[in-house]
Design an enzyme around this catalytic site. Structure first.
Site, mmCIF file in Angstrom:
data_model
loop_
_atom_site.group_PDB
_atom_site.id
_atom_site.type_symbol
_atom_site.label_atom_id
_atom_site.label_comp_id
_atom_site.label_asym_id
_atom_site.label_seq_id
_atom_site.Cartn_x
_atom_site.Cartn_y
_atom_site.Cartn_z
ATOM 1 N N HIS A 506 0.848 -1.201 0.000
ATOM 2 C CA HIS A 506 0.000 0.000 0.000
ATOM 3 C C HIS A 506 0.875 1.239 0.000
ATOM 4 O O HIS A 506 2.069 1.187 0.340
ATOM 5 C CB HIS A 506 -0.954 0.017 1.203
ATOM 6 N N CYS A 528 3.310 -4.799 6.781
ATOM 7 C CA CYS A 528 2.959 -4.566 5.383
ATOM 8 C C CYS A 528 4.164 -4.034 4.624
ATOM 9 O O CYS A 528 5.212 -3.724 5.199
ATOM 10 C CB CYS A 528 1.799 -3.581 5.293
#
Length: 552
Positions: A506, A528
């Site tokens: 992301h 992440c």
């Protein structure tokens, strides 16, 4: 002879009055007695007292004070009481000042205190009484509230305890109340001299902890007219109220709203071109200052108190704002504000001069919301991501190695659909895949032998590492999205999960120091893969659910 002496005394009082007067706060300075001075001169008819106009304007407060004292002295010495006035009541009073003690008694119309010291107690008494009754009075102390009523020379307040008086009330009782009116005013440490109160009304302040430093009292027959200003003898602190409005493209200025209302149009394609804000109500001196920035011109100058920020009506749209409080108001309150960005939604709250909005994305602000909160109280919402700044693509490597006939990296190759590392890792990835290296902090993406993405990343911090293995893009892929964890809630534009809905690639506007290298050691994620905006946008638009993702 007596009159010559009196004129000499008058001259001395006037010269003393030329000393600089105590200056009240500019935002709250009040008229200090020019009209009242004339009313008292008319009341006592001191026809033999004359003050040149130029001299009267110089040192206004002190000349007014000493003129009252001389008027009282002349009235007492220059004429014997007639049968009609011999029984008239007269008022004398004294104050107890912190670190100074009881002051000398003064007669009505004179100032007791006024030395920039907090007042702790007061005594008032009447002389030459012909009517039944008394003078009653009480004090409001900062930590104890109202005292009981004292009368005729008794003490109202405390002495030596350090409890300053914030407000007072005076009243007459019995037949005295039917014949006389009692007027009084106070000087406070911040507002200076307030207007006149009368006959039991409250004079002073409540809720500011501003002590009274001086008192003046006047006793008048009811048939006489009092000309002193009586509009603001008491000021009570209230919560501040912020009023603000926005200028929308195509719609013009919107009606102002009060905090914490929304101004603008978060549900439309219109954008803000201008912003106004002002305090509709405030308990302390100060103002609200603010500025806006557009992508074309950057930041404009700071403005305040209802003036326009931005360039309304020019088509130049605001992309970020900053706001702050000033003066004493800033010591007691925080100002929070957030903006709505089309395609992203409401960003988190910024406060006290922080930036709210975006930079470098060509996004506009469509609505704003503001809130005033007592100093260091809980914020009205999340504060993690109030500002998003685009990090540009890093410059290309000066000398690029020749592109092999098959995908390859610093320690891996993909041949015949099989991913292999120098350390022996082996996965079948087919012809379309994404590869993430924790050691090299980089992401590669291919379709066949064509390289689609080659960009630096920031993976999970050492305490929360990114999982290694062969994964695939999950059906939870989303744009825009909000990442939610135990201690955060972060909006992102692109979310590409590869392990359940917990781990994925992301964008990360908060990574303002770039990507790659060893940044993950101290700026790493919760697991992440933080990816530059340009890279994750390409990945999101190119690769579908089920595409293999290798993390090694």
């Amino acid at each position: 002879m007596r009159r010559n002496i009196l004129f000499i005394l008058l001259g001395l009082f006037i010269v003393a009055g030329l000393a600089p007067a105590r200056i009240a706060a500019p935002a709250y300075s009040l008229e200090n007695g020019a009209v009242l001075q004339q009313s008292l001169l008319d009341l006592y008819h001191p026809a033999h007292i004359k003050i040149e106009s130029a001299l009267a304007e110089t040192g206004n407060d002190h000349i007014t004070q000493h003129t009252r004292s001389v008027v009282a002295l002349l009235r007492a010495l220059d004429s014997q009481p007639s049968t009609q006035t011999a029984g008239n009541a007269e008022l004398v009073y004294t104050t107890y000042l912190q670190d100074s003690g009881w002051q000398s008694e003064v007669q009505e119309g004179a100032i007791s205190g006024g030395a920039a010291l907090p007042l702790e107690a007061i005594r008032v008494r009447l002389t030459h009484l012909a009517e039944a009754g008394s003078v009653s009075y009480r004090t409001y102390r900062q930590d104890s509230g109202w005292s009981g009523y004292a009368k005729n020379g008794e003490t109202a307040g405390t002495t030596g305890a350090g409890e300053a008086v914030e407000a007072v009330q005076f009243k007459l009782t019995g037949a005295l109340a039917a014949q006389y009116d009692l007027y009084y005013r106070v000087q406070t440490s911040r507002f200076g001299w307030l207007d006149w109160a009368g006959n039991g009304e409250t004079a002073g302040t409540d809720g500011f902890r501003y002590p009274i430093e001086g008192i003046e009292i006047v006793l008048m027959n009811k048939e006489q007219t009092f000309l002193g200003k009586r509009e603001q003898s008491f000021i009570k602190r209230t919560e501040p109220v912020l009023s603000y409005g926005s200028y929308l493209t195509g719609s013009g200025w919107q009606e102002p709203v009060l905090n914490p209302g929304q101004s603008g149009s978060p549900d439309s394609s219109q954008s803000l071109e201008g912003l106004q804000a002002k305090l509709a109500s405030q308990p302390y001196p100060g103002s609200v200052s603010y500025r806006a920035a557009t992508s074309e011109n950057g930041w404009f100058e700071w403005t305040q108190d209802g003036l326009e920020a931005g360039l309304p009506g020019t088509g130049q749209r605001i992309e970020r704002i900053e706001m702050q409080l000033t003066d004493e108001l800033a010591a007691h309150y925080d100002i929070y504000y957030q903006v709505h960005v089309p395609g992203v939604g409401w960003l988190d709250w910024a406060k006290n001069g922080e930036t709210a909005g975006t930079q470098g994305y060509d996004y506009d602000v469509s609505a704003v919301q503001m809130q005033l909160v007592q100093k260091d109280a809980v914020a009205p919402g999340n504060t993690a991501v109030a500002f998003m700044k685009y990090v540009p693509k890093p410059p290309p490597v000066p000398v690029a190695p020749p592109v092999p006939t098959y995908p390859t990296g610093p320690d891996w190759t993909v041949q015949d659909g099989n991913f292999r590392t120098n350390a022996g890792t082996n996965y079948h990835v087919g012809s379309s895949f994404i590869i993430i290296s924790i050691a090299y902090q980089r992401v590669w993406a291919y379709i066949g032998n064509q390289q689609i993405v080659n960009a630096p990343v920031i993976t999970g911090r050492p305490s929360m590492p990114t999982p290694r293995g062969l994964f695939a893009i999950q059906p939870y892929k989303e744009s825009p999205s909000v990442l939610i964890g135990e201690d955060y809630e972060s909006p992102v534009q692109y979310w590409i999960p590869f392990l359940g809905n917990a781990y994925g690639l992301h964008d990360a506007s908060w990574q303002t120091q770039g990507f790659g290298g060893d940044l993950y050691l101290y700026l790493g994620s919760h697991g992440c893969v933080n990816t530059p905006y340009y890279a994750v946008q390409t990945l999101y638009n190119t690769y579908s659910v089920g595409t293999p993702v290798v993390v090694y």
